[in-house]
Design a protein around this motif. Sequence first.
Motif, PDB file in Angstrom:
ATOM      1  N   VAL A 109       0.837  -1.202   0.000  1.00 15.58           N
ATOM      2  CA  VAL A 109       0.000   0.000   0.000  1.00 15.58           C
ATOM      3  C   VAL A 109       0.871   1.251   0.000  1.00 15.58           C
ATOM      4  CG1 VAL A 109      -1.777   1.288   1.245  1.00 15.58           C
ATOM      5  CG2 VAL A 109      -1.851  -1.203   1.204  1.00 15.58           C
ATOM      6  N   GLU A 110       1.995   1.173   0.706  1.00 15.63           N
ATOM      7  CA  GLU A 110       2.920   2.310   0.707  1.00 15.63           C
ATOM      8  C   GLU A 110       3.412   2.607  -0.704  1.00 15.63           C
ATOM      9  OE1 GLU A 110       6.170   2.149   3.423  1.00 15.63           O
ATOM     10  OE2 GLU A 110       4.911   1.831   5.185  1.00 15.63           O
ATOM     11  N   VAL A 111       3.723   1.557  -1.425  1.00 15.43           N
ATOM     12  CA  VAL A 111       4.216   1.720  -2.798  1.00 15.43           C
ATOM     13  C   VAL A 111       3.146   2.367  -3.673  1.00 15.43           C
ATOM     14  CG1 VAL A 111       5.042   0.510  -4.857  1.00 15.43           C
ATOM     15  CG2 VAL A 111       5.761  -0.256  -2.579  1.00 15.43           C
ATOM     16  N   LYS A 112       1.944   1.844  -3.549  1.00 17.42           N
ATOM     17  CA  LYS A 112       0.832   2.366  -4.342  1.00 17.42           C
ATOM     18  C   LYS A 112       0.564   3.840  -3.991  1.00 17.42           C
ATOM     19  CE  LYS A 112      -2.517   1.600  -7.283  1.00 17.42           C
ATOM     20  NZ  LYS A 112      -2.201   1.263  -8.671  1.00 17.42           N
ATOM     21  N   ALA A 113       0.568   4.130  -2.704  1.00 16.78           N
ATOM     22  CA  ALA A 113       0.307   5.498  -2.257  1.00 16.78           C
ATOM     23  C   ALA A 113       1.389   6.451  -2.768  1.00 16.78           C
ATOM     24  CB  ALA A 113       0.232   5.552  -0.737  1.00 16.78           C
ATOM     25  N   ALA A 114       2.623   5.980  -2.764  1.00 16.78           N
ATOM     26  CA  ALA A 114       3.728   6.805  -3.250  1.00 16.78           C
ATOM     27  C   ALA A 114       3.550   7.121  -4.735  1.00 16.78           C
ATOM     28  CB  ALA A 114       5.057   6.083  -3.014  1.00 16.78           C
ATOM     29  N   GLU A 115       3.183   6.104  -5.506  1.00 17.99           N
ATOM     30  CA  GLU A 115       2.958   6.287  -6.948  1.00 17.99           C
ATOM     31  C   GLU A 115       1.904   7.348  -7.214  1.00 17.99           C
ATOM     32  OE1 GLU A 115       3.378   1.613  -8.177  1.00 17.99           O
ATOM     33  OE2 GLU A 115       1.682   2.759  -9.009  1.00 17.99           O
ATOM     34  N   ILE A 116       0.783   7.213  -6.490  1.00 15.49           N
ATOM     35  CA  ILE A 116      -0.361   8.077  -6.755  1.00 15.49           C
ATOM     36  C   ILE A 116      -0.123   9.503  -6.265  1.00 15.49           C
ATOM     37  CG2 ILE A 116      -2.777   8.484  -6.163  1.00 15.49           C
ATOM     38  CD1 ILE A 116      -3.129   5.441  -6.023  1.00 15.49           C
ATOM     39  N   SER A 117       0.486   9.620  -5.092  1.00 21.02           N
ATOM     40  CA  SER A 117       0.560  10.928  -4.448  1.00 21.02           C
ATOM     41  C   SER A 117       1.852  11.677  -4.745  1.00 21.02           C
ATOM     42  CB  SER A 117       0.434  10.749  -2.933  1.00 21.02           C
ATOM     43  OG  SER A 117       1.558  10.046  -2.435  1.00 21.02           O
ATOM     44  N   GLY A 118       2.881  10.962  -5.151  1.00 23.54           N
ATOM     45  CA  GLY A 118       4.167  11.613  -5.361  1.00 23.54           C
ATOM     46  C   GLY A 118       4.956  11.842  -4.091  1.00 23.54           C
ATOM     47  N   TYR A 119       4.433  11.388  -2.969  1.00 18.97           N
ATOM     48  CA  TYR A 119       5.149  11.532  -1.704  1.00 18.97           C
ATOM     49  C   TYR A 119       6.332  10.557  -1.664  1.00 18.97           C
ATOM     50  CZ  TYR A 119       1.576  14.313   0.814  1.00 18.97           C
ATOM     51  OH  TYR A 119       0.728  15.295   1.248  1.00 18.97           O
ATOM     52  N   LEU A 120       7.336  10.922  -0.894  1.00 19.67           N
ATOM     53  CA  LEU A 120       8.391   9.991  -0.542  1.00 19.67           C
ATOM     54  C   LEU A 120       7.936   9.337   0.751  1.00 19.67           C
ATOM     55  CD1 LEU A 120      11.211   8.876  -1.095  1.00 19.67           C
ATOM     56  CD2 LEU A 120      12.142  10.791   0.207  1.00 19.67           C
ATOM     57  N   VAL A 121       7.511   8.092   0.646  1.00 21.87           N
ATOM     58  CA  VAL A 121       6.824   7.450   1.767  1.00 21.87           C
ATOM     59  C   VAL A 121       7.813   6.872   2.771  1.00 21.87           C
ATOM     60  CG1 VAL A 121       5.325   5.518   2.378  1.00 21.87           C
ATOM     61  CG2 VAL A 121       4.740   6.994   0.436  1.00 21.87           C
ATOM     62  N   THR A 122       7.544   7.114   4.052  1.00 22.84           N
ATOM     63  CA  THR A 122       8.442   6.603   5.096  1.00 22.84           C
ATOM     64  C   THR A 122       7.763   5.607   6.035  1.00 22.84           C
ATOM     65  OG1 THR A 122       7.858   8.500   6.479  1.00 22.84           O
ATOM     66  CG2 THR A 122       9.829   8.698   5.141  1.00 22.84           C
ATOM     67  N   GLY A 123       6.459   5.519   5.991  1.00 23.96           N
ATOM     68  CA  GLY A 123       5.793   4.577   6.881  1.00 23.96           C
ATOM     69  C   GLY A 123       4.285   4.688   6.784  1.00 23.96           C
ATOM     70  N   HIS A 124       3.604   3.895   7.585  1.00 22.44           N
ATOM     71  CA  HIS A 124       2.147   3.977   7.570  1.00 22.44           C
ATOM     72  C   HIS A 124       1.576   3.516   8.900  1.00 22.44           C
ATOM     73  CE1 HIS A 124       2.489  -0.371   6.583  1.00 22.44           C
ATOM     74  NE2 HIS A 124       1.391  -0.445   7.314  1.00 22.44           N
TER      75      HIS A 124
ATOM     76  N   PRO B 133       5.723  16.211  -2.329  1.00 17.75           N
ATOM     77  CA  PRO B 133       6.605  16.672  -3.412  1.00 17.75           C
ATOM     78  C   PRO B 133       7.221  18.043  -3.140  1.00 17.75           C
ATOM     79  CG  PRO B 133       4.648  15.640  -4.345  1.00 17.75           C
ATOM     80  CD  PRO B 133       4.445  15.682  -2.852  1.00 17.75           C
ATOM     81  N   ASP B 134       6.427  18.988  -2.635  1.00 13.91           N
ATOM     82  CA  ASP B 134       6.952  20.326  -2.363  1.00 13.91           C
ATOM     83  C   ASP B 134       8.082  20.291  -1.345  1.00 13.91           C
ATOM     84  OD1 ASP B 134       5.148  21.357  -4.119  1.00 13.91           O
ATOM     85  OD2 ASP B 134       3.752  22.107  -2.606  1.00 13.91           O
TER      86      ASP B 134
END
Lengths: 158, 158
Positions: A109-124, B133-134
């Motif tokens: 889910v972290e991977v998917k969320a990163a793809e969609i949102s563009g965030y650099l994901v660190t946890g959940h 991203p920002d």
Amino acid sequence: MLTQSIQQLKNHKIRVTPQRQIILTYLVTHHNHPSVETIYQDLETQLPNLSLATVYNTLKLFVDLGIVIELQNGDAGTHYDFFGRPHYHVVCENCGKITDVFEPDLSSVEVKAAEISGYLVTGHNMEVYGLCPDCQKALGVTQPSDLKRLNLNLSHSE
Amino acid sequence: MLTQSIQQLKNHKIRVTPQRQIILTYLVTHHNHPSVETIYQDLETQLPNLSLATVYNTLKLFVDLGIVIELQNGDAGTHYDFFGRPHYHVVCENCGKITDVFEPDLSSVEVKAAEISGYLVTGHNMEVYGLCPDCQKALGVTQPSDLKRLNLNLSHSE
DNA sequence: TTTACTGCAAACTATTTGCAACTCA
DNA sequence: TGAGTTGCAAATAGTTTGCAGTAAA
């Protein structure tokens, strides 16, 4: 588990004080998702002069390091959980009990969320809400439709 | 969307007051995950005598009905989000921004959690943490390993 | 030795509550 | 009409902070 976490403190050049060791040990050995107050009371025999502020500060430190995570269960205070192995929580909306669940692995889910949102994901953090087995029994609830007749402050119960 | 929610209030025999309608309309039309204070300030022209306590009470009511969900983003107060369609949130650990994500569907996790825990599951809440991203740009972070040199209070960044 | 940490008490602030006035159904 | 709701102010309570003393490295 404990040793690793203490090493982590050292890596960050954070002092390993008795208070921190004892609070950490408490968290590693208790899986009861304690509140600040619970920790404070349970440790008063071991550390008679322990300050509530120190418990707060220490927990905040551990949370910032990712050693421990914060949980809410609907009552007033914040609860804490040693996060040695990734897992998530099921929270009883009636009594506030918190249960650990180790499956399924949610890293995808972290991977998917990163793809969609563009965030650099660190946890959940995942929380599932419901009625624990004890409360189901006590309230005579056996199926989802039974929830409708309850006057509980249950979210999601329409 | 708004009509459905108002109908839901009526179904529960809860009075549809101007305050409730206006706060609900605000939430349906604003996807900015406002805090109590933000809602209060944004509505002061429409409802000059609105009380902060009413905002609190109304939001609590909506949360209990499952119309709205509560979110934390690391700052002091609680944030709110109209929950018309199931989704979860990605929270920026640097600036506190909250982003909606509608995929993947996580209902299977509820089923799995129910199996394992024995709870009667009524809902869930998923939060993913990271750098938006920002903030990635502003902080010059392009890969996970870059996080290590930051002095942010980022959990999970070891 | 020195700098970070602790303990205490006071301060802070998000949220809740009591109650009189009001109003939706 | 009257039970539910609002608004105001005061109360509550979880959490943070200032500072002097203490102790880990």
